[in-house]
Design an enzyme around this catalytic site. Structure first.
Site, PDB file in Angstrom:
ATOM      1  N   CYS A  44      48.558-100.965 -38.444  1.00 34.29           N
ATOM      2  CA  CYS A  44      49.041 -99.587 -38.426  1.00 34.29           C
ATOM      3  C   CYS A  44      50.511 -99.470 -38.039  1.00 34.29           C
ATOM      4  O   CYS A  44      51.294 -98.830 -38.740  1.00 34.29           O
ATOM      5  CB  CYS A  44      48.180 -98.733 -37.496  1.00 34.29           C
ATOM      6  SG  CYS A  44      48.736 -97.015 -37.353  1.00 34.29           S
TER       7      CYS A  44
ATOM      8  N   CYS B 238      48.453 -88.272 -39.040  1.00 33.05           N
ATOM      9  CA  CYS B 238      49.576 -89.151 -39.375  1.00 33.05           C
ATOM     10  C   CYS B 238      50.311 -88.621 -40.597  1.00 33.05           C
ATOM     11  O   CYS B 238      49.688 -88.220 -41.586  1.00 33.05           O
ATOM     12  CB  CYS B 238      49.056 -90.564 -39.658  1.00 33.05           C
ATOM     13  SG  CYS B 238      50.350 -91.725 -40.182  1.00 33.05           S
TER      14      CYS B 238
ATOM     15  N   CYS C  40      36.418 -96.042 -50.810  1.00 38.58           N
ATOM     16  CA  CYS C  40      36.362 -97.271 -51.605  1.00 38.58           C
ATOM     17  C   CYS C  40      34.933 -97.436 -52.122  1.00 38.58           C
ATOM     18  O   CYS C  40      34.170 -96.474 -52.161  1.00 38.58           O
ATOM     19  CB  CYS C  40      36.816 -98.476 -50.783  1.00 38.58           C
ATOM     20  SG  CYS C  40      35.933 -98.707 -49.226  1.00 38.58           S
TER      21      CYS C  40
ATOM     22  N   GLY D 240      37.013-118.241 -54.890  1.00 31.52           N
ATOM     23  CA  GLY D 240      37.194-119.587 -55.387  1.00 31.52           C
ATOM     24  C   GLY D 240      38.285-119.742 -56.418  1.00 31.52           C
ATOM     25  O   GLY D 240      39.249-119.020 -56.464  1.00 31.52           O
TER      26      GLY D 240
ATOM     27  N   TYR E  64      44.011-120.555 -44.774  1.00 33.28           N
ATOM     28  CA  TYR E  64      43.714-119.174 -44.407  1.00 33.28           C
ATOM     29  C   TYR E  64      42.629-118.543 -45.279  1.00 33.28           C
ATOM     30  O   TYR E  64      42.371-117.353 -45.189  1.00 33.28           O
ATOM     31  CB  TYR E  64      44.972-118.300 -44.471  1.00 33.28           C
ATOM     32  CG  TYR E  64      45.753-118.399 -45.754  1.00 33.28           C
ATOM     33  CD1 TYR E  64      45.200-118.023 -46.983  1.00 33.28           C
ATOM     34  CD2 TYR E  64      47.062-118.877 -45.753  1.00 33.28           C
ATOM     35  CE1 TYR E  64      45.907-118.110 -48.159  1.00 33.28           C
ATOM     36  CE2 TYR E  64      47.791-118.969 -46.928  1.00 33.28           C
ATOM     37  CZ  TYR E  64      47.209-118.586 -48.119  1.00 33.28           C
ATOM     38  OH  TYR E  64      47.919-118.672 -49.291  1.00 33.28           O
TER      39      TYR E  64
ATOM     40  N   ASP F 143      34.881-107.589 -52.105  1.00 33.10           N
ATOM     41  CA  ASP F 143      35.352-108.965 -52.025  1.00 33.10           C
ATOM     42  C   ASP F 143      35.441-109.460 -50.586  1.00 33.10           C
ATOM     43  O   ASP F 143      35.294-110.650 -50.321  1.00 33.10           O
ATOM     44  CB  ASP F 143      36.715-109.057 -52.711  1.00 33.10           C
ATOM     45  CG  ASP F 143      37.244-110.477 -52.793  1.00 33.10           C
ATOM     46  OD1 ASP F 143      36.435-111.388 -53.018  1.00 33.10           O
ATOM     47  OD2 ASP F 143      38.464-110.675 -52.654  1.00 33.10           O
TER      48      ASP F 143
ATOM     49  N   CYS G 194      43.004-124.002 -48.939  1.00 33.05           N
ATOM     50  CA  CYS G 194      43.984-123.167 -48.246  1.00 33.05           C
ATOM     51  C   CYS G 194      43.477-122.872 -46.837  1.00 33.05           C
ATOM     52  O   CYS G 194      42.338-122.416 -46.655  1.00 33.05           O
ATOM     53  CB  CYS G 194      44.217-121.878 -49.012  1.00 33.05           C
ATOM     54  SG  CYS G 194      44.773-122.136 -50.709  1.00 33.05           S
TER      55      CYS G 194
END
Length: 418
Positions: free
Chosen positions: A350, A321, A261, A69, A23, A277, A21
């Site tokens: 954003c 925001c 996270c 993968g 990208y 990841d 791929c």
């Protein structure tokens, strides 16, 4: 030992894949891998990983995600052994949930029969229409893969598996939101996830295949308008479902929408453990399962700092925001734009996200309330259509857009009005 819930994404063959791929962000990790290890997790490491993960998990359900993968390259016997090891190490009364993220090329009837019998959930990558999919998702011979992937979808369904469809949003995809959405919808699997492609060259420039912020916002608004008017109850779309959770008083389950996270580690084929990841690089390697336990690695100071940086480095512009509780600044990998005052760390997407939240939040709030009243999806769609027609009554092209964005209607939702 981990005190809070966490998850692991295992890469049993690392970045190895049977597709190329254009990208893909993960193939770059191949050159960073330890060449002394073959590109497949050994049975010994697999057993160690499963045992450690179960021991460190709070239970009673332990989620296993197999990623790449292309994880099917590990072979069917690898997953047969994984399931047996899970059964062996699970405490009484506990269970495992397995999710396989795949491109689908190897999913023959034998694979599908196993996945169904072992109760695997399957996420399958497919980029909407054939010409867009085949533009980016080719095999190593340069051939398009769309027809083979669609065949895999039908094969999975024939075995009783409704795969989640994962669609990237590139600069090309964003130009055809309705065609892409309808092609995925008509596969009738019940769940779609749209993943924006944002990549940068070594000198920091955004690549040509990356979706722009404005294009991403337009894409998601158009898809949402189609879904909320015609397909509510027929299928769910991840971002819409996650916003609905937040508006219902809950918390988003996807990491990019959470305040912090760092609770989703990556275990590579060689046992190396990484923060995320999107950060499988030497500076984000927190250890390995050979010399440390997963329960310890999730709580090392470096990992805590990685997770808390998302909140601690939030730009001031984000703090004021109106959509902060939904977005929380987005994924750290995309926070390389500058704020209106010239500050660093703003999410590249954003503007597009703000456009989408302004367009979708009110009808999603109404949908949540109507569901609480017990209305059916068909009744909810009819009510929302009537409300939308009322909001647009008498609104001209140069009037403020009814969505509340502050922009003129012709520069905002005019093309999506009912």
């Amino acid at each position: 030992m981990a005190l809070e819930p966490f998850a692991i994404m295992a890469k049993p063959v690392g970045p190895q894949c049977n597709m190329e791929c254009s990208y893909c962000y993960y193939l770059e990790t191949e050159r960073l891998s330890d060449r002394s290890h073959p590109f497949k997790m050994s049975d010994r490491l697999l057993e160690r990983y499963i045992r450690e993960y179960i021991e460190a998990s709070p239970g009673p359900v332990v989620p296993f995600t197999w990623h790449g993968g292309e994880p099917t390259l590990a072979g069917l016997d690898f997953y047969r052994l994984a399931v047996e090891l899970q059964k062996h190490y699970l405490p009484a009364g506990w269970s495992c949930w397995n999710n396989l993220q795949t491109n689908g090329l190897l999913l023959n009837d034998e694979w599908c029969s196993f996945l169904a019998a072992a109760h695997f959930d399957v996420g399958l990558s497919i980029d909407g229409t054939q010409w867009i999919h085949d533009q980016y998702r080719k095999d190593y011979s340069g051939n398009g893969t769309y027809e083979r992937v669609v065949a895999a979808v039908h094969r999975l369904k024939s075995h009783g598996i409704q795969p989640d469809l994962l669609c990237t949003v590139t600069s090309s995809t964003a130009k055809e939101p309705l065609a892409v959405y309808r092609a995925l919808r008509d596969l009738n699997t019940g769940w779609i996830q749209f993943i924006p492609i944002v990549r940068r060259t070594p000198d920091g420039q955004v690549t040509e295949d990356s979706v722009s912020s404005e294009a991403y916002g337009n894409f998601m608004c158009t898809v949402f308008g189609e879904w909320i008017r015609n397909d509510l109850g027929r299928l769910d779309i991840q971002m819409f479902a996650e916003i609905g959770l937040v508006l219902s008083g809950g918390s988003a389950s996807v990491c990019w929408m959470a305040p912090t996270c760092g609770r989703v580690l990556i275990v590579e084929h060689d046992g190396g453990v990484y923060s995320c990841d999107h950060f499988v690089t030497p500076e984000y390697r927190v250890g390995d399962i050979e010399t440390s336990t997963l329960g310890d690695l999730i709580d090392v100071p470096e990992q805590h700092r990685f997770g808390s940086d998302k909140k601690d480095r939030l730009p001031t512009q984000c703090c004021s925001c109106p959509w902060l509780a939904i977005c929380n600044g987005g994924c750290p990998k995309d926070r390389f734009a500058t704020t209106t005052s010239g500050g660093a760390g703003l999410n590249y997407l954003c503007d597009g996200l703000r456009q989408f939240f302004a367009y979708a939040t009110e009808p999603l709030e109404q949908m949540v309330q109507l569901r609480k009243r017990g209305l059916t999806p068909t009744a909810i769609m009819a009510e929302l259509r009537a409300q939308s027609l009322f909001r647009w009554r008498g609104v001209g092209r140069n009037d403020p857009c009814p969505c509340g964005s502050g922009r003129k209607a012709k520069h905002c939702c005019w093309a999506r009005r009912p």
